[in-house]
Scaffold this motif. Sequence first.
Motif, mmCIF file in Angstrom:
data_model
loop_
_atom_site.group_PDB
_atom_site.id
_atom_site.type_symbol
_atom_site.label_atom_id
_atom_site.label_comp_id
_atom_site.label_asym_id
_atom_site.label_seq_id
_atom_site.Cartn_x
_atom_site.Cartn_y
_atom_site.Cartn_z
ATOM 1 N N UNK A 231 0.859 -1.178 0.000
ATOM 2 C CA UNK A 231 0.000 0.000 0.000
ATOM 3 C C UNK A 231 0.898 1.233 0.000
ATOM 4 N N UNK A 232 0.306 2.400 -0.185
ATOM 5 C CA UNK A 232 1.097 3.627 -0.246
ATOM 6 C C UNK A 232 0.580 4.651 0.756
ATOM 7 N N UNK A 233 1.497 5.524 1.197
ATOM 8 C CA UNK A 233 1.197 6.608 2.134
ATOM 9 C C UNK A 233 1.895 7.852 1.602
ATOM 10 N N UNK A 234 1.225 8.994 1.536
ATOM 11 C CA UNK A 234 1.918 10.209 1.091
ATOM 12 C C UNK A 234 2.961 10.654 2.112
ATOM 13 N N UNK A 235 4.006 11.312 1.636
ATOM 14 C CA UNK A 235 4.993 11.892 2.536
ATOM 15 C C UNK A 235 4.477 13.234 3.059
ATOM 16 N N UNK B 261 5.101 12.601 12.432
ATOM 17 C CA UNK B 261 4.726 11.236 12.790
ATOM 18 C C UNK B 261 3.408 10.882 12.117
ATOM 19 N N UNK B 262 3.321 9.656 11.577
ATOM 20 C CA UNK B 262 2.095 9.169 10.936
ATOM 21 C C UNK B 262 1.268 8.374 11.931
ATOM 22 N N UNK B 263 0.106 8.901 12.282
ATOM 23 C CA UNK B 263 -0.855 8.206 13.152
ATOM 24 C C UNK B 263 -2.247 8.478 12.601
ATOM 25 N N UNK B 264 -2.521 7.881 11.441
ATOM 26 C CA UNK B 264 -3.750 8.189 10.717
ATOM 27 C C UNK B 264 -3.532 9.314 9.733
ATOM 28 N N UNK B 265 -2.779 10.326 10.126
ATOM 29 C CA UNK B 265 -2.359 11.425 9.262
ATOM 30 C C UNK B 265 -1.027 11.944 9.798
ATOM 31 N N UNK B 266 -0.340 12.738 8.987
ATOM 32 C CA UNK B 266 0.946 13.282 9.412
ATOM 33 C C UNK B 266 0.743 14.444 10.375
#
Length: 383
Positions: free
Chosen positions: A252-256, A292-297
């Motif tokens: 899967x992917x996550x935006x930076x 930090x990523x916890x649902x969103x940055x």
Amino acid sequence: MQGRSKTRIYVPEMVVLDILSKLPVKSLTRFRCVCKLWCSSFQTPHFITNHQQNNLKNNNLNVLLKRCQFHTQVTYYFSQLSIEKGQNFSVKHNVHLPFFEHCRSGPAVSGPCNGLVCLKEDDKVALWNPSTREFKILPQSPVHRPPLADFTSFDCLGFGFDSQTDDYKVVRFVTNYFEHKEDVSRIPDWNHQVELYSLKSDSWKEISAPDVYPYDGPPEFNIYINGFYYWQASGSFDYLFLSFDMVNEKFSTIPLPEFGRFFVGQVLEFKGLLGVIVYPLLGTDKSFDLWVMNGSWTKQFSIESVSGVKRPLRFWKNGELFLETPDHELVLFDPSKRELKHLGIHANLAIYIIAYIENLIPINGRSEHEEHIVRRPVEDAST
């Protein structure tokens, strides 16, 4: 005069084993010869898990540095650090791995995962437990390459733990290139394959490749956290994280997080979450922003104006931050006191730091001695 009678105190075996599970691996290795029960008990999943949980609870971290030296050629090796009271660090052993002796840039490091480390150079991959000093060379992959491919490159990999099957897995990206022999000036075509290794079955298999491809770059661009491996990657129009779920074996992917053109990001773990420290690429007067990523940055905090440093490496036990200086010295920065501590430990090229928990996890390999791995004791802390 009548002598005193000796009283024996019986300690239940479960209590004895609980006490032993709090000891370092070096002590347990010596105690294996005390009795057969202890020797067999140290190899049970229950004892191995208890030992690992005790080390996690007490935050008993150990440190390895990937370094290099120049003689007639460049040689890459690892340094085991000794950590004394007062956060005094010194080099205890230099560890040379013959399997990767002639690597161009030293073995790429993936992990640690539960105290285990995965190393790779081209198609050579090995697992290493620095605590038990066990080393396992992975078998060659039987996955078929396209018959018309002119050459194949073995790119970045990830290493992690599948908690459902109690298995350790390696995911590897492979690129097959097809040259245009009628026009050598044209860039070769290519396709991608992804293969997955299981320690439990000691075998590779091919899995579906994702639409985006991770960077086969420095180790600071990737990390393993809580069942997922993360790589920095690029999509059609943006930069992002590619993640791999070790249980479901899915990408899967996550935006930076957004950061400017002249800033870079160091990937790290922060309190069990995926984090990125963003800092300016140029100059030696650095500021650091932790996202930090916890649902969103979310931006956690900023550290302003630290002079004489090049880049962050990782957090230490009490929120301190390991940093590298422009001349490749390892330093420790305390944000609460704004103190920079020079550790007197240098590398000829960039430093890579591996902080791991001691463990007894077996990897079905051979001892370092059998693999001709050399540990040289060091007296000079800067060596």
